[in-house]
Write an enzyme that holds these catalytic residues in place. Structure first.
Site, PDB file in Angstrom:
ATOM      1  N   SER A  92       0.862  -1.183   0.000  1.00  0.00           N
ATOM      2  CA  SER A  92       0.000   0.000   0.000  1.00  0.00           C
ATOM      3  C   SER A  92       0.901   1.236   0.000  1.00  0.00           C
ATOM      4  O   SER A  92       1.526   1.558   1.010  1.00  0.00           O
ATOM      5  CB  SER A  92      -0.904   0.003   1.236  1.00  0.00           C
ATOM      6  OG  SER A  92      -1.811  -1.071   1.183  1.00  0.00           O
ATOM      7  N   LYS A 166      -7.353   1.290  -2.862  1.00  0.00           N
ATOM      8  CA  LYS A 166      -6.957   0.779  -1.549  1.00  0.00           C
ATOM      9  C   LYS A 166      -7.097   1.865  -0.486  1.00  0.00           C
ATOM     10  O   LYS A 166      -7.554   1.604   0.640  1.00  0.00           O
ATOM     11  CB  LYS A 166      -5.524   0.256  -1.590  1.00  0.00           C
ATOM     12  CG  LYS A 166      -4.988  -0.238  -0.232  1.00  0.00           C
ATOM     13  CD  LYS A 166      -5.839  -1.356   0.360  1.00  0.00           C
ATOM     14  CE  LYS A 166      -5.411  -1.751   1.770  1.00  0.00           C
ATOM     15  NZ  LYS A 166      -4.122  -2.420   1.845  1.00  0.00           N
ATOM     16  N   LYS A 234      -1.017   5.719   8.319  1.00  0.00           N
ATOM     17  CA  LYS A 234      -0.330   6.013   7.055  1.00  0.00           C
ATOM     18  C   LYS A 234      -1.321   6.095   5.908  1.00  0.00           C
ATOM     19  O   LYS A 234      -1.266   7.005   5.066  1.00  0.00           O
ATOM     20  CB  LYS A 234       0.705   4.920   6.768  1.00  0.00           C
ATOM     21  CG  LYS A 234       1.476   5.102   5.459  1.00  0.00           C
ATOM     22  CD  LYS A 234       2.027   3.798   4.932  1.00  0.00           C
ATOM     23  CE  LYS A 234       0.928   2.931   4.354  1.00  0.00           C
ATOM     24  NZ  LYS A 234       1.415   1.760   3.601  1.00  0.00           N
TER      25      LYS A 234
END
Length: 293
Positions: A92, A166, A234
């Site tokens: 990711s 995502k 994050k």
């Protein structure tokens, strides 16, 4: 197919086992070598360096922590695949970093697919991950037979689109965890049984994988990391970066990002993101509730 898999942590290791069960030849590498070595008994070959791992691979996967880690493995440690190979990044990372990697690999004659995943460790073990692929239709069609061992593959758009999807997935996950944690706090404060509350709403409009899996974690108070809170934070930073790029105001994402930032700053970087319940309990001076069905 001859595959190299770089990054065999919580998600990478079970993904490798799925590929091995499907009959592929997989060479593995991990920054902590013992994590890659543990896969040898499952049939993997252990490489000591990324360069060694990718030497003869037709297909190279990465499952690493962030874009900087992918950059380091590819361009510093020699993990660049051979010309004609296909590179699939399941990490990711930021969409613009994915696009930069794609341009650089194209110059070396390497196909690039950004394909982050969702489904957690359980999905990785079962081979039922949601696979969000960005790139050319031809590249994704070529890898589709291999990806079937890992889960359900969807071509969501051009390079970088997988990473955008995502981030959107993680946006929904974080906000839903926050909503569930708030509900658990309210239910407990009002004297209702949290476990029975979860059972009562199963199958209704609030049903979700979050309610099923993370709701149970909250009841069991099992916050062993499947999805560490630092990675959730994050991803939320990535969501707000995309929002700024497109001049969007996303108030729910801003608030849940603030709460996760507080939770991580208080020493919970490695706590599962469902552990946000503890933060909301502390904000409300609620005692932890341990209940059985």
């Amino acid at each position: 197919m001859t595959i190299a898999f770089l990054g065999t942590g919580l998600m990478g290791a079970p993904m490798v086992r799925c590929l091995l069960r499907a009959g592929h030849h997989v060479t593995v590498w991990n920054r902590a070598p013992e994590k890659a070595a543990a896969l040898v008994e499952d049939g993997a070959r252990h490489a000591q360096t990324p360069r060694e791992a990718v030497a003869r691979a037709e297909l190279v996967f990465t499952m690493l922590s962030d874009g900087a880690a992918v950059d380091d493995v590819l361009f510093v440690q020699g993990g660049l695949p051979q010309k004609g190979a296909t590179f699939v990044d399941c990490s990711s990372i930021a969409p613009d970093v994915a696009r930069a990697h794609a341009r650089r690999l194209a110059q070396a004659g390497i196909d690039y697919v950004d394909c982050p995943v969702s489904g957690g460790v359980d999905g990785a073990r079962a081979g039922t991950l949601a696979l969000m692929a960005g790139g050319s239709a031809d590249s994704i069609a070529r890898i589709a037979p291999v990806m079937a061992a890992l889960g359900r593959l969807t071509h969501v758009g051009p390079t970088g689109a997988g990473q955008v999807c995502k981030l959107a997935n993680q946006q929904i996950v974080a906000i839903t965890i926050g909503a569930l944690a708030e509900a658990m706090v309210m239910v407990g404060a009002a004297g209702a049984n949290r476990a029975r509350f979860r059972d009562a709403i199963r199958g209704g409009f609030a049903e979700s994988r979050i309610l099923e899996l993370h709701g149970q974690r909250m009841i069991d108070r099992d916050f062993t990391p499947g999805g560490p809170s630092r990675l959730q934070l994050k991803d939320l930073d990535g969501v707000l970066s995309q929002a700024a790029t497109h001049a969007l105001d996303l108030p729910l994402s801003k608030e849940i990002r603030r709460l996760f930032a507080q939770f991580v700053a208080q020493g919970h970087a490695e706590t599962d993101h469902s552990g946000l319940l503890m933060h909301l309990e502390a904000l409300n001076a609620c005692d932890p509730v341990e209940e059985t069905q």
